[in-house]
Design a protein around this motif. Structure first.
Motif, PDB file in Angstrom:
ATOM      1  N   THR A  19       0.837  -1.205   0.000  1.00 57.16           N
ATOM      2  CA  THR A  19       0.000   0.000   0.000  1.00 57.16           C
ATOM      3  C   THR A  19       0.873   1.257   0.000  1.00 57.16           C
ATOM      4  OG1 THR A  19      -0.032   0.210   2.394  1.00 57.16           O
ATOM      5  CG2 THR A  19      -1.720  -1.227   1.424  1.00 57.16           C
ATOM      6  N   ASN A  20       0.227   2.391  -0.250  1.00 61.13           N
ATOM      7  CA  ASN A  20       0.963   3.660  -0.162  1.00 61.13           C
ATOM      8  C   ASN A  20       1.443   3.896   1.263  1.00 61.13           C
ATOM      9  OD1 ASN A  20       0.425   4.017  -2.840  1.00 61.13           O
ATOM     10  ND2 ASN A  20      -1.251   5.492  -2.534  1.00 61.13           N
ATOM     11  N   LEU A  21       0.674   3.418   2.239  1.00 62.00           N
ATOM     12  CA  LEU A  21       1.093   3.586   3.634  1.00 62.00           C
ATOM     13  C   LEU A  21       2.369   2.787   3.902  1.00 62.00           C
ATOM     14  CD1 LEU A  21      -2.373   3.437   5.483  1.00 62.00           C
ATOM     15  CD2 LEU A  21      -1.018   5.456   4.886  1.00 62.00           C
ATOM     16  N   ASP A  22       2.485   1.602   3.278  1.00 58.43           N
ATOM     17  CA  ASP A  22       3.734   0.833   3.399  1.00 58.43           C
ATOM     18  C   ASP A  22       4.906   1.647   2.849  1.00 58.43           C
ATOM     19  OD1 ASP A  22       2.415  -1.423   4.402  1.00 58.43           O
ATOM     20  OD2 ASP A  22       2.012  -2.219   2.390  1.00 58.43           O
ATOM     21  N   LEU A  23       4.660   2.331   1.719  1.00 61.55           N
ATOM     22  CA  LEU A  23       5.739   3.114   1.090  1.00 61.55           C
ATOM     23  C   LEU A  23       6.123   4.328   1.938  1.00 61.55           C
ATOM     24  CD1 LEU A  23       4.701   2.955  -2.674  1.00 61.55           C
ATOM     25  CD2 LEU A  23       6.519   1.698  -1.544  1.00 61.55           C
ATOM     26  N   GLU A  24       5.131   4.860   2.682  1.00 65.50           N
ATOM     27  CA  GLU A  24       5.428   5.997   3.576  1.00 65.50           C
ATOM     28  C   GLU A  24       6.517   5.628   4.579  1.00 65.50           C
ATOM     29  OE1 GLU A  24       2.054   7.557   5.661  1.00 65.50           O
ATOM     30  OE2 GLU A  24       1.101   8.338   3.837  1.00 65.50           O
ATOM     31  N   LYS A  25       6.567   4.317   4.907  1.00 68.74           N
ATOM     32  CA  LYS A  25       7.569   3.870   5.899  1.00 68.74           C
ATOM     33  C   LYS A  25       8.950   3.675   5.255  1.00 68.74           C
ATOM     34  CE  LYS A  25       3.934   1.432   8.302  1.00 68.74           C
ATOM     35  NZ  LYS A  25       3.154   0.280   7.881  1.00 68.74           N
ATOM     36  N   MET A  26       8.987   3.672   3.912  1.00 68.15           N
ATOM     37  CA  MET A  26      10.251   3.376   3.223  1.00 68.15           C
ATOM     38  C   MET A  26      10.928   4.616   2.648  1.00 68.15           C
ATOM     39  SD  MET A  26       8.689   0.036   1.338  1.00 68.15           S
ATOM     40  CE  MET A  26      10.028  -0.285   0.238  1.00 68.15           C
ATOM     41  N   VAL A  27      10.130   5.544   2.112  1.00 71.08           N
ATOM     42  CA  VAL A  27      10.692   6.768   1.525  1.00 71.08           C
ATOM     43  C   VAL A  27       9.869   7.976   1.979  1.00 71.08           C
ATOM     44  CG1 VAL A  27      11.735   5.751  -0.565  1.00 71.08           C
ATOM     45  CG2 VAL A  27       9.307   6.399  -0.598  1.00 71.08           C
ATOM     46  N   LEU A 136       1.254 -17.478 -28.818  1.00 71.83           N
ATOM     47  CA  LEU A 136       1.045 -17.014 -27.446  1.00 71.83           C
ATOM     48  C   LEU A 136       1.807 -15.705 -27.279  1.00 71.83           C
ATOM     49  CD1 LEU A 136      -0.084 -17.966 -24.654  1.00 71.83           C
ATOM     50  CD2 LEU A 136       2.135 -19.046 -24.291  1.00 71.83           C
ATOM     51  N   VAL A 137       1.088 -14.662 -26.876  1.00 70.24           N
ATOM     52  CA  VAL A 137       1.734 -13.359 -26.635  1.00 70.24           C
ATOM     53  C   VAL A 137       1.621 -13.068 -25.137  1.00 70.24           C
ATOM     54  CG1 VAL A 137       1.652 -10.882 -27.094  1.00 70.24           C
ATOM     55  CG2 VAL A 137       1.169 -12.500 -28.936  1.00 70.24           C
ATOM     56  N   VAL A 138       2.763 -12.849 -24.508  1.00 71.83           N
ATOM     57  CA  VAL A 138       2.787 -12.650 -23.053  1.00 71.83           C
ATOM     58  C   VAL A 138       3.418 -11.298 -22.734  1.00 71.83           C
ATOM     59  CG1 VAL A 138       3.606 -13.600 -20.844  1.00 71.83           C
ATOM     60  CG2 VAL A 138       3.158 -15.146 -22.773  1.00 71.83           C
ATOM     61  N   GLY A 139       2.785 -10.555 -21.817  1.00 73.33           N
ATOM     62  CA  GLY A 139       3.411  -9.359 -21.248  1.00 73.33           C
ATOM     63  C   GLY A 139       3.637  -9.657 -19.778  1.00 73.33           C
ATOM     64  N   ALA A 140       4.898  -9.713 -19.362  1.00 68.91           N
ATOM     65  CA  ALA A 140       5.187 -10.129 -17.966  1.00 68.91           C
ATOM     66  C   ALA A 140       6.267  -9.244 -17.376  1.00 68.91           C
ATOM     67  CB  ALA A 140       5.623 -11.593 -17.945  1.00 68.91           C
ATOM     68  N   GLU A 141       6.047  -8.821 -16.140  1.00 72.70           N
ATOM     69  CA  GLU A 141       7.002  -7.893 -15.512  1.00 72.70           C
ATOM     70  C   GLU A 141       7.192  -8.168 -14.032  1.00 72.70           C
ATOM     71  OE1 GLU A 141       8.691  -5.846 -17.271  1.00 72.70           O
ATOM     72  OE2 GLU A 141       7.447  -5.178 -18.954  1.00 72.70           O
ATOM     73  N   MET A 142       8.446  -8.215 -13.626  1.00 71.33           N
ATOM     74  CA  MET A 142       8.769  -8.180 -12.204  1.00 71.33           C
ATOM     75  C   MET A 142       9.601  -6.912 -11.985  1.00 71.33           C
ATOM     76  SD  MET A 142       9.426 -11.483 -10.111  1.00 71.33           S
ATOM     77  CE  MET A 142       8.531 -11.692  -8.628  1.00 71.33           C
ATOM     78  N   LEU A 143       8.904  -5.794 -12.113  1.00 67.47           N
ATOM     79  CA  LEU A 143       9.593  -4.509 -12.036  1.00 67.47           C
ATOM     80  C   LEU A 143      10.142  -4.239 -10.640  1.00 67.47           C
ATOM     81  CD1 LEU A 143       7.069  -2.464 -14.187  1.00 67.47           C
ATOM     82  CD2 LEU A 143       9.363  -3.149 -14.853  1.00 67.47           C
ATOM     83  N   SER A 144       9.563  -4.929  -9.636  1.00 70.16           N
ATOM     84  CA  SER A 144      10.035  -4.714  -8.256  1.00 70.16           C
ATOM     85  C   SER A 144      11.526  -5.034  -8.120  1.00 70.16           C
ATOM     86  CB  SER A 144       9.229  -5.560  -7.276  1.00 70.16           C
ATOM     87  OG  SER A 144       9.341  -6.929  -7.605  1.00 70.16           O
ATOM     88  N   ARG A 145      12.035  -5.915  -9.012  1.00 64.69           N
ATOM     89  CA  ARG A 145      13.460  -6.297  -8.941  1.00 64.69           C
ATOM     90  C   ARG A 145      14.395  -5.247  -9.524  1.00 64.69           C
ATOM     91  NH1 ARG A 145      12.940 -11.960  -8.161  1.00 64.69           N
ATOM     92  NH2 ARG A 145      11.570 -11.859  -6.354  1.00 64.69           N
ATOM     93  N   ILE A 146      13.860  -4.355 -10.356  1.00 60.21           N
ATOM     94  CA  ILE A 146      14.725  -3.328 -10.965  1.00 60.21           C
ATOM     95  C   ILE A 146      14.297  -1.925 -10.526  1.00 60.21           C
ATOM     96  CG2 ILE A 146      15.444  -4.720 -12.958  1.00 60.21           C
ATOM     97  CD1 ILE A 146      13.289  -3.202 -14.616  1.00 60.21           C
ATOM     98  N   THR A 147      13.483  -1.887  -9.457  1.00 60.67           N
ATOM     99  CA  THR A 147      13.038  -0.614  -8.887  1.00 60.67           C
ATOM    100  C   THR A 147      13.947  -0.233  -7.721  1.00 60.67           C
ATOM    101  OG1 THR A 147      10.738  -1.024  -9.484  1.00 60.67           O
ATOM    102  CG2 THR A 147      11.103   0.494  -7.669  1.00 60.67           C
ATOM    103  N   ASP A 148      14.325   1.042  -7.669  1.00 63.34           N
ATOM    104  CA  ASP A 148      15.149   1.535  -6.561  1.00 63.34           C
ATOM    105  C   ASP A 148      14.210   1.917  -5.414  1.00 63.34           C
ATOM    106  OD1 ASP A 148      16.770   2.805  -4.777  1.00 63.34           O
ATOM    107  OD2 ASP A 148      17.794   4.049  -6.276  1.00 63.34           O
ATOM    108  N   TRP A 149      14.158   1.068  -4.412  1.00 67.77           N
ATOM    109  CA  TRP A 149      13.217   1.277  -3.307  1.00 67.77           C
ATOM    110  C   TRP A 149      13.647   2.399  -2.367  1.00 67.77           C
ATOM    111  CZ3 TRP A 149       8.505  -0.447  -3.892  1.00 67.77           C
ATOM    112  CH2 TRP A 149       8.309  -1.510  -4.776  1.00 67.77           C
ATOM    113  N   GLU A 150      14.763   3.105  -2.743  1.00 66.67           N
ATOM    114  CA  GLU A 150      15.157   4.306  -1.996  1.00 66.67           C
ATOM    115  C   GLU A 150      14.838   5.577  -2.779  1.00 66.67           C
ATOM    116  OE1 GLU A 150      19.223   3.990  -0.728  1.00 66.67           O
ATOM    117  OE2 GLU A 150      18.876   2.043   0.196  1.00 66.67           O
TER     118      GLU A 150
END
Ligand code: ACO
Length: 328
Positions: A19-27, A136-150
């Motif tokens: 949630t956005n509240l979770d993010l408030e605790k991180m940045v 088969l056409v797939v759109g797949a993302e694990m953007l959390s792995r390349i996101t700077d959580w700071e």
């Protein structure tokens, strides 16, 4: 000439909600800022032991089941992803192995958040040329792995997920037109700088956090509003239709303000927009197929509806597919 259309669709999002509240605790951010500046309330984040191909394979299995095809019936797998499992082999090959599509050729497409539109457009060419029957056409993302959580400028925006469709020849409806574009002079605006041949991984690249997404938000914003409108108009004109003929727009889910500004310019009714940005954030290549799947499953999109998919993103790239929905 043969017609290509979607005959099966499926999607997958991970269980974990941030949630956005979770993010408030991180940045240094607030729920109010994120909601008003982006439209995002929640996003899903994949589990530690999973990667992009796991989510893509889940979505692919559901699309195959929906199309009533077995994996062996698939001739080609095209995966769009800005967060592939690895630089190589392709995530498409890994998904091919995970779902057992042993007769399929496989490759990835890299077109940022426009990836799904590029991949779908590509699949249509193989069907209308007669080279392949089922793709088969797939759109797949694990953007959390390349996101700077700071980095509060970017970490509030992205989420993980996957969507997939099966493309085959159809008698009626299907993809009516496609339009693609690119402008590499804007390549620096949205970038994952290190890890490729230009800046191979080193202690220095890790220390400088150059293995994470970097974005010039304001410039991307201006580009996105202009290009969303342009791509929507170009695809409808190519099919000799107008915006009045369009029942639903499924835009890439980047920012509610981008989409609001573009549909205002298009004079398109807001209630005919398919949105899921508030619950999932920006899932890049997965945004459009997940939103399309949801709108079909909740019976908003029905057989005969004219649906416009519009994407824009890193590259810079953009594109649109206009289609007549052909599944009950
Ligand atoms: N919380 C609080 N404040 C923030 C946050 C945050 N999470 N992020 C930025 N700010 C601050 C900035 O630091 C800045 O502060 P300052 O004035 O003291 O310098 C202020 O808010 C305004 O910053 P802007 O960048 O001008 O904010 P803007 O209203 O433009 O919103 C945003 C930023 C949301 C990134 C917007 O520009 C945007 O959505 N851009 C497009 C992004 C996009 O579509 N990207 C994906 C493309 S698709 C793909 O290929 C991945």
């Amino acid at each position: 000439m043969k017609k290509a259309g979607i005959i099966g669709i499926g999607s997958y999002v991970p269980d974990r909600v941030v949630t956005n509240l979770d993010l408030e605790k991180m940045v240094d951010t607030t729920d109010e800022w994120i909601k008003t500046r982006t439209g995002i309330s929640l996003r899903r984040i994949g589990p530690e032991n999973a990667c992009t191909s796991d989510m893509g394979a889940e979505a692919a299995r559901k699309a195959l089941e929906h199309a009533r095809l077995s994996p062996e019936n698939i001739d080609l797998i095209i995966v769009a992803s800005a967060s592939p499992d690895m630089i190589f082999p392709s995530t498409a090959c890994i998904i091919q192995s995970k779902i057992g599509a042993s007769n399929a050729a496989a490759f990835d497409i890299q077109a940022g958040c426009t990836g799904f539109v590029y991949a779908l457009t590509c699949a249509v060419q193989f069907i209308v040329s007669g080279m392949y029957k089922n793709i088969l056409v797939v759109g797949a993302e694990m953007l959390s792995r390349i996101t700077d959580w700071e980095d509060r400028n970017t970490c509030v925006l992205f989420g993980d997920g996957a969507g997939a469709v099966v493309i085959s020849e159809v008698e009626e409806g299907g993809i009516l037109s496609s339009y693609l574009g690119a402008d590499g002079t804007g390549a620096d605006l949205l970038i994952l700088p290190a890890g490729g041949s230009k800046e191979p991984a080193s202690i220095d690249t890790v220390a400088k956090r150059r293995h994470f997404i970097q974005m010039n938000g304001n410039e991307v914003f201006k580009f996105a509003v202009r290009i969303l409108e342009e791509a929507a108009r170009k695809a409808t004109e190519k099919a000799n239709l107008s915006m009045n003929d369009v029942d639903y727009i499924v835009p890439h889910q980047a920012n509610i303000r981008i989409i609001d500004a573009a549909v205002k310019r298009l004079k398109f009714p807001r209630e005919q927009l398919v949105m899921n940005l508030d619950r999932y954030g920006n899932m890049s290549s997965a945004s459009i197929p997940v939103a399309l799947d949801e709108a079909y499953r909740d019976k908003r999109i029905k057989r005969g509806d004219i649906v416009l998919l519009v994407g824009f993103g890193a590259g810079l790239t953009w594109g649109a597919n206009l289609l007549e929905w052909s599944i009950d």
